[in-house]
Structure formats: structure tokens, C-alpha cells
Design a protein around this motif. Structure first.
Motif, mmCIF file in Angstrom:
data_model
loop_
_atom_site.group_PDB
_atom_site.id
_atom_site.type_symbol
_atom_site.label_atom_id
_atom_site.label_comp_id
_atom_site.label_asym_id
_atom_site.label_seq_id
_atom_site.Cartn_x
_atom_site.Cartn_y
_atom_site.Cartn_z
ATOM 1 N N ALA A 250 0.542 7.419 -0.855
ATOM 2 C CA ALA A 250 0.754 6.598 -2.052
ATOM 3 C C ALA A 250 -0.524 6.496 -2.871
ATOM 4 C CB ALA A 250 1.243 5.206 -1.656
ATOM 5 N N HIS A 251 -1.664 6.326 -2.219
ATOM 6 C CA HIS A 251 -2.944 6.227 -2.923
ATOM 7 C C HIS A 251 -3.274 7.537 -3.638
ATOM 8 C CE1 HIS A 251 -4.862 2.334 -1.590
ATOM 9 N NE2 HIS A 251 -3.773 2.369 -0.842
ATOM 10 N N ARG A 252 -3.023 8.653 -2.961
ATOM 11 C CA ARG A 252 -3.278 9.959 -3.580
ATOM 12 C C ARG A 252 -2.392 10.160 -4.803
ATOM 13 N NH1 ARG A 252 -1.235 13.483 -0.077
ATOM 14 N NH2 ARG A 252 -1.998 15.258 -1.273
ATOM 15 N N ALA A 253 -1.133 9.768 -4.692
ATOM 16 C CA ALA A 253 -0.199 9.930 -5.803
ATOM 17 C C ALA A 253 -0.598 9.058 -6.995
ATOM 18 C CB ALA A 253 1.216 9.590 -5.333
ATOM 19 N N ASP B 152 0.813 -1.214 0.000
ATOM 20 C CA ASP B 152 0.000 0.000 0.000
ATOM 21 C C ASP B 152 0.844 1.260 0.000
ATOM 22 O OD1 ASP B 152 -2.370 -1.303 -0.113
ATOM 23 O OD2 ASP B 152 -2.791 -1.206 2.032
ATOM 24 N N GLU B 153 2.095 1.164 0.434
ATOM 25 C CA GLU B 153 2.977 2.328 0.453
ATOM 26 C C GLU B 153 3.851 2.414 -0.800
ATOM 27 O OE1 GLU B 153 3.297 0.069 3.075
ATOM 28 O OE2 GLU B 153 2.015 1.056 4.571
ATOM 29 N N SER B 154 3.753 1.421 -1.679
ATOM 30 C CA SER B 154 4.661 1.332 -2.830
ATOM 31 C C SER B 154 3.938 1.549 -4.151
ATOM 32 C CB SER B 154 5.341 -0.047 -2.847
ATOM 33 O OG SER B 154 6.063 -0.262 -1.655
ATOM 34 N N LEU B 155 4.633 2.197 -5.068
ATOM 35 C CA LEU B 155 4.110 2.439 -6.403
ATOM 36 C C LEU B 155 5.076 1.904 -7.449
ATOM 37 C CD1 LEU B 155 2.895 6.164 -6.174
ATOM 38 C CD2 LEU B 155 1.508 4.105 -5.907
ATOM 39 N N LEU B 156 4.509 1.402 -8.529
ATOM 40 C CA LEU B 156 5.298 1.048 -9.702
ATOM 41 C C LEU B 156 4.949 2.031 -10.802
ATOM 42 C CD1 LEU B 156 7.185 -0.996 -11.200
ATOM 43 C CD2 LEU B 156 5.104 -2.038 -12.037
ATOM 44 N N VAL C 161 8.158 15.176 -8.593
ATOM 45 C CA VAL C 161 6.717 15.014 -8.802
ATOM 46 C C VAL C 161 6.050 14.347 -7.603
ATOM 47 C CG1 VAL C 161 4.962 13.809 -10.169
ATOM 48 C CG2 VAL C 161 6.849 14.993 -11.313
ATOM 49 N N PHE C 162 6.586 13.216 -7.160
ATOM 50 C CA PHE C 162 5.884 12.420 -6.150
ATOM 51 C C PHE C 162 6.084 12.933 -4.725
ATOM 52 C CE2 PHE C 162 5.791 9.578 -9.775
ATOM 53 C CZ PHE C 162 4.526 9.024 -9.672
ATOM 54 N N SER C 163 7.126 13.697 -4.481
ATOM 55 C CA SER C 163 7.312 14.252 -3.139
ATOM 56 C C SER C 163 6.271 15.311 -2.812
ATOM 57 C CB SER C 163 8.724 14.844 -2.999
ATOM 58 O OG SER C 163 8.926 15.893 -3.929
ATOM 59 N N ARG C 164 5.529 15.770 -3.819
ATOM 60 C CA ARG C 164 4.434 16.713 -3.563
ATOM 61 C C ARG C 164 3.295 16.057 -2.789
ATOM 62 N NH1 ARG C 164 4.162 18.642 -9.868
ATOM 63 N NH2 ARG C 164 6.206 19.685 -9.971
ATOM 64 N N PHE C 165 3.230 14.736 -2.834
ATOM 65 C CA PHE C 165 2.118 14.024 -2.187
ATOM 66 C C PHE C 165 2.470 13.536 -0.781
ATOM 67 C CE2 PHE C 165 1.638 13.631 -6.758
ATOM 68 C CZ PHE C 165 0.317 14.009 -6.939
ATOM 69 N N LYS D 283 8.574 4.395 -2.953
ATOM 70 C CA LYS D 283 8.002 4.029 -1.656
ATOM 71 C C LYS D 283 7.731 5.270 -0.818
ATOM 72 C CE LYS D 283 9.676 -0.662 -0.780
ATOM 73 N NZ LYS D 283 10.356 -1.527 0.211
ATOM 74 N N PHE D 284 6.505 5.362 -0.340
ATOM 75 C CA PHE D 284 6.112 6.397 0.611
ATOM 76 C C PHE D 284 6.156 5.802 2.017
ATOM 77 C CE2 PHE D 284 4.247 7.969 -3.276
ATOM 78 C CZ PHE D 284 4.278 9.344 -3.160
#
Length: 285
Positions: A73-76, A14-18, A38-42, A66-67
Motif C-alpha cells: 500500500a505504501h509503495r502504491a 496502513d493497508e488501505s488507500l483512498l 493499476v494497483f494490482s501491479r504493487f 485495500k491491500f
């Protein structure tokens, strides 16, 4: 709805994105910087890793992000999937899912990561540490064993630190203990005129270990409104197998002693699949 962020290495899917279908034109280093921006904005990121596609797939790159927070992570994922972001073609973003059969022990973050996480949610002045005792165990053992001659290769500098991490505005504090040891035979002869410098290094390491121990007994609680709180919890393993209801019962804000637990921080990119039926690593579309 409450969201929980432990001071631990994020292992859950749940904390990880591909992220894939990244362009092959920039270098991996440039892509990593762009993805981080980009992703650090979330939310606060634990890691951003960029890998080249497998030789059987098209040229280009994919990335694992990984957040610390599953909510972030879901928002991103929702905001970035099928968007161009920093390139001319859209990218695909999927949440990771952990294989249910795989179980991992909770791994503690190192002290610098813990401080980064605390600063992000509570600010630099939102918490503090108080050293209760920093003791030189080498001199203590030497005094207790004056009649015993110990070979140099078996002697070592030892420091033990006891401290507490304090969140005053939340009326929460967490004790921590850490010990550091450095063999004397590893210190080059003549390099130091005294034991002051290596002693300071060993002291610092003991303090860092004590801070890690204290932080891993804390849990950040994020409300739906975005407001944050911190709670002290018993020193037990907390895995993603626990439900949110169990975690709520698990929280105890009172202060009490606890034995050190947890393991050292390490990165793990395995044991993940991703929510896309046609997608299987390393054969990327």
C-alpha cells in the motif's frame, strides 16, 4: 526489515488507500476495473470499491482500495499520488489511518481468500493440505441414540474435518478443525434420491472451515529483499496495536495443537480517516 502479512481481513489503515478526483466520465464499473489493473501491479488486492462523490461535492468518484500488505500500500501511494494513471487529470492517493480508540477483533479470511494469498506469495505448488480425518457425526449420533426418535426438523447432517496445511520447503505446518451442519428439514423432499449430494456439500463446507482455521494460525513473513517465509504462531488475537518487535517474539515455527479461534470474514470500510487535513468525507475536493 521484516513485513508481516496475516491470513486475516486487513483492518489497519496502513493497508488501505483512498483515491479521489476520479473522472465522472467512465462508469463506476469501468473505474473499478481500471483501478484494479493499476494497483494490482504493487501487490495482491483485498478489495477495490468505487463510490460517487457526495451531492455537495463536484461530480465524479472516489475509491477505497485495500491491500493485504501495508508495504504494498505504501509503495502504491508513493507511485500513484498526483499521477494521471488512466485519465487526463491527476488523482490524489492517501493512506488511511485507524482511529486509535477503535479496536477490532481479527477476522479470518475465508478459505478461497486464504488459498489466493498463499498462491500469491508461495505459488500453487508451494503449499498443500492434508486431510487427517473427515467424519460423519450424523450417523455417529444416530448409532449412539438408536432408541431415541428425533423429529426431522431437529435432525441435521454434520461433518467434522481435521486437516493440516503444509509448507514443506519452509518446514512449517498448521492444524485446522472445522465442522459443518445442514438441517435435514431444509432439504426438499424428493429433490435428492439419496443423501449423497447434500452430504458432499456439507463435507466440502467442513473442509473449507478447517482450512480457514489452519491458515489463520500462519503468518507470512516478507523480507526487505522480497523473499518470503511462513511461520506458525499460537492462536491468539493479533491486532495492529502490537509492535513489530512483539510480533517477532510472537512467531513460533514449531508445531503444536491449538483451539479454533477467530471470526468469519467480513468487510469493513468504517473507522478510517485519511492523511489530508483539508479532506473530510463525504465533502470531496
Amino acid at each position: 526489515m521484516l513485513h508481516f502479512v496475516p491470513f486475516a481481513v486487513p483492518f489497519g489503515g496502513d493497508e488501505s488507500l483512498l483515491v479521489w478526483e476520479l473522472s465522472s466520465r467512465p462508469t463506476a464499473e469501468a473505474l473499478q476495473r481500471s483501478l484494479f489493473t493499476v494497483f494490482s501491479r504493487f501487490g495482491l488486492l483485498y478489495l477495490v470499491r468505487v463510490f460517487p462523490n457526495a451531492t455537495v461535492a463536484s461530480s465524479g468518484f472516489f475509491a477505497i482500495i485495500k491491500f493485504y500488505s501495508a508495504r504494498d500500500a505504501h509503495r502504491a501511494q508513493k507511485a500513484c499520488n498526483q499521477k494521471q494513471l488512466f485519465q487526463t487529470s491527476p488523482v490524489k492517493v492517501r493512506l488511511g489511518t485507524r482511529h486509535k480508540a477503535v479496536q477490532h477483533n481479527t477476522l479470518a479470511l475465508n478459505s478461497s481468500r486464504c488459498q489466493e494469498l498463499a498462491n500469491y506469495y508461495f505459488g500453487f505448488h508451494g503449499w498443500s493440505k492434508r486431510i487427517i480425518k473427515l467424519r460423519d457425526l450424523y450417523n455417529l449420533e444416530e448409532r449412539e441414540n438408536e432408541d431415541i426418535v428425533t423429529p426431522l426438523e431437529k435432525q441435521s447432517l454434520k461433518f467434522c474435518c481435521a486437516l493440516e496445511v503444509v509448507f514443506t520447503s519452509h518446514e512449517c505446518r498448521s492444524p485446522g478443525v472445522g465442522m459443518a451442519e445442514e438441517p435435514l428439514d431444509k432439504l426438499e423432499e424428493g429433490l435428492f434420491s439419496s443423501m449423497w449430494l447434500p452430504g458432499k456439500v456439507t463435507q466440502k463446507l467442513a473442509i473449507q472451515k478447517a482450512m480457514t482455521d489452519a491458515f489463520q494460525k500462519l503468518l507470512i513473513v516478507v523480507l526487505e529483499s522480497g523473499k518470503t517465509a511462513v511461520a506458525y504462531r499460537p492462536c491468539e488475537e493479533v491486532t495492529d496495536a502490537r509492535t513489530k518487535e512483539e510480533l517477532q517474539d510472537f512467531i513460533q515455527v514449531s508445531y503444536f495443537s491449538c483451539q479454533p479461534c477467530g471470526q468469519r470474514e467480513e468487510e469493513c470500510l468504517s473507522d478510517f480517516s485519511f492523511q489530508e487535513e483539508v479532506f473530510r468525507l463525504p465533502e470531496l475536493d
